[in-house]
Scaffold this motif. Sequence first.
Motif, PDB file in Angstrom:
ATOM      1  N   GLY A 129       8.026   7.186  -2.857  1.00 28.53           N
ATOM      2  CA  GLY A 129       8.386   6.687  -4.184  1.00 28.53           C
ATOM      3  C   GLY A 129       8.742   5.202  -4.151  1.00 28.53           C
ATOM      4  O   GLY A 129       8.342   4.431  -5.028  1.00 28.53           O
ATOM      5  N   THR A 130       9.453   4.806  -3.111  1.00 29.53           N
ATOM      6  CA  THR A 130       9.825   3.397  -2.950  1.00 29.53           C
ATOM      7  C   THR A 130       8.577   2.549  -2.728  1.00 29.53           C
ATOM      8  O   THR A 130       8.418   1.481  -3.327  1.00 29.53           O
ATOM      9  CB  THR A 130      10.795   3.227  -1.766  1.00 29.53           C
ATOM     10  N   ALA A 131       7.682   3.024  -1.870  1.00 27.13           N
ATOM     11  CA  ALA A 131       6.438   2.290  -1.592  1.00 27.13           C
ATOM     12  C   ALA A 131       5.564   2.217  -2.841  1.00 27.13           C
ATOM     13  O   ALA A 131       4.978   1.177  -3.140  1.00 27.13           O
ATOM     14  CB  ALA A 131       5.684   2.959  -0.448  1.00 27.13           C
ATOM     15  N   ALA A 132       5.484   3.319  -3.578  1.00 28.63           N
ATOM     16  CA  ALA A 132       4.668   3.331  -4.796  1.00 28.63           C
ATOM     17  C   ALA A 132       5.243   2.377  -5.845  1.00 28.63           C
ATOM     18  O   ALA A 132       4.492   1.665  -6.517  1.00 28.63           O
ATOM     19  CB  ALA A 132       4.595   4.749  -5.357  1.00 28.63           C
ATOM     20  N   LYS A 133       6.560   2.330  -5.952  1.00 26.89           N
ATOM     21  CA  LYS A 133       7.180   1.413  -6.919  1.00 26.89           C
ATOM     22  C   LYS A 133       6.885  -0.034  -6.547  1.00 26.89           C
ATOM     23  O   LYS A 133       6.537  -0.849  -7.405  1.00 26.89           O
ATOM     24  CB  LYS A 133       8.690   1.647  -6.997  1.00 26.89           C
ATOM     25  N   ALA A 134       6.983  -0.381  -5.272  1.00 21.84           N
ATOM     26  CA  ALA A 134       6.690  -1.754  -4.825  1.00 21.84           C
ATOM     27  C   ALA A 134       5.234  -2.107  -5.118  1.00 21.84           C
ATOM     28  O   ALA A 134       4.937  -3.198  -5.608  1.00 21.84           O
ATOM     29  CB  ALA A 134       6.996  -1.903  -3.334  1.00 21.84           C
ATOM     30  N   LEU A 135       4.330  -1.180  -4.842  1.00 25.32           N
ATOM     31  CA  LEU A 135       2.906  -1.395  -5.108  1.00 25.32           C
ATOM     32  C   LEU A 135       2.653  -1.592  -6.596  1.00 25.32           C
ATOM     33  O   LEU A 135       1.982  -2.547  -7.005  1.00 25.32           O
ATOM     34  CB  LEU A 135       2.086  -0.208  -4.604  1.00 25.32           C
TER      35      LEU A 135
ATOM     36  N   THR B 187       0.844  -1.198   0.000  1.00 27.44           N
ATOM     37  CA  THR B 187       0.000   0.000   0.000  1.00 27.44           C
ATOM     38  C   THR B 187       0.878   1.246   0.000  1.00 27.44           C
ATOM     39  O   THR B 187       2.062   1.194   0.329  1.00 27.44           O
ATOM     40  CB  THR B 187      -0.912   0.075   1.241  1.00 27.44           C
ATOM     41  N   VAL B 188       0.276   2.351  -0.367  1.00 27.66           N
ATOM     42  CA  VAL B 188       0.919   3.663  -0.238  1.00 27.66           C
ATOM     43  C   VAL B 188      -0.052   4.517   0.552  1.00 27.66           C
ATOM     44  O   VAL B 188      -1.222   4.634   0.196  1.00 27.66           O
ATOM     45  CB  VAL B 188       1.192   4.302  -1.618  1.00 27.66           C
ATOM     46  N   SER B 189       0.419   5.083   1.632  1.00 24.76           N
ATOM     47  CA  SER B 189      -0.447   5.854   2.520  1.00 24.76           C
ATOM     48  C   SER B 189       0.196   7.211   2.812  1.00 24.76           C
ATOM     49  O   SER B 189       1.406   7.287   3.041  1.00 24.76           O
ATOM     50  CB  SER B 189      -0.650   5.076   3.823  1.00 24.76           C
TER      51      SER B 189
END
Length: 86
Positions: A41-47, A19-21
């Motif tokens: 950005g890292t979280a969005a890329k993983a998602l 998730t991205v929060s």
Amino acid sequence: MEQLRVVMAEVNTTTIRNTVSFHDAWSRFDEDGACKDPAAGTAAKALLDQLARWGHALRDAKVPPPLRRLTTDREKGGTMDPHARS
């Protein structure tokens, strides 16, 4: 949230875990709309990577397999008589 995973499985929906929060979203972006938090950005890329993997897997799973020609017993050198013993 975990209870919804059971519901989603029941309706044949695939879930993704990443998730991205953005807590306090108004302070997380600058005037131009760019995110100030580098971890986002890292979280969005993983998602998005996980979403793309599932998207490709499910797209490929929807494609029906090619039809194959069935051979008859006669073509295999056998008989068409269902009562004949081989």
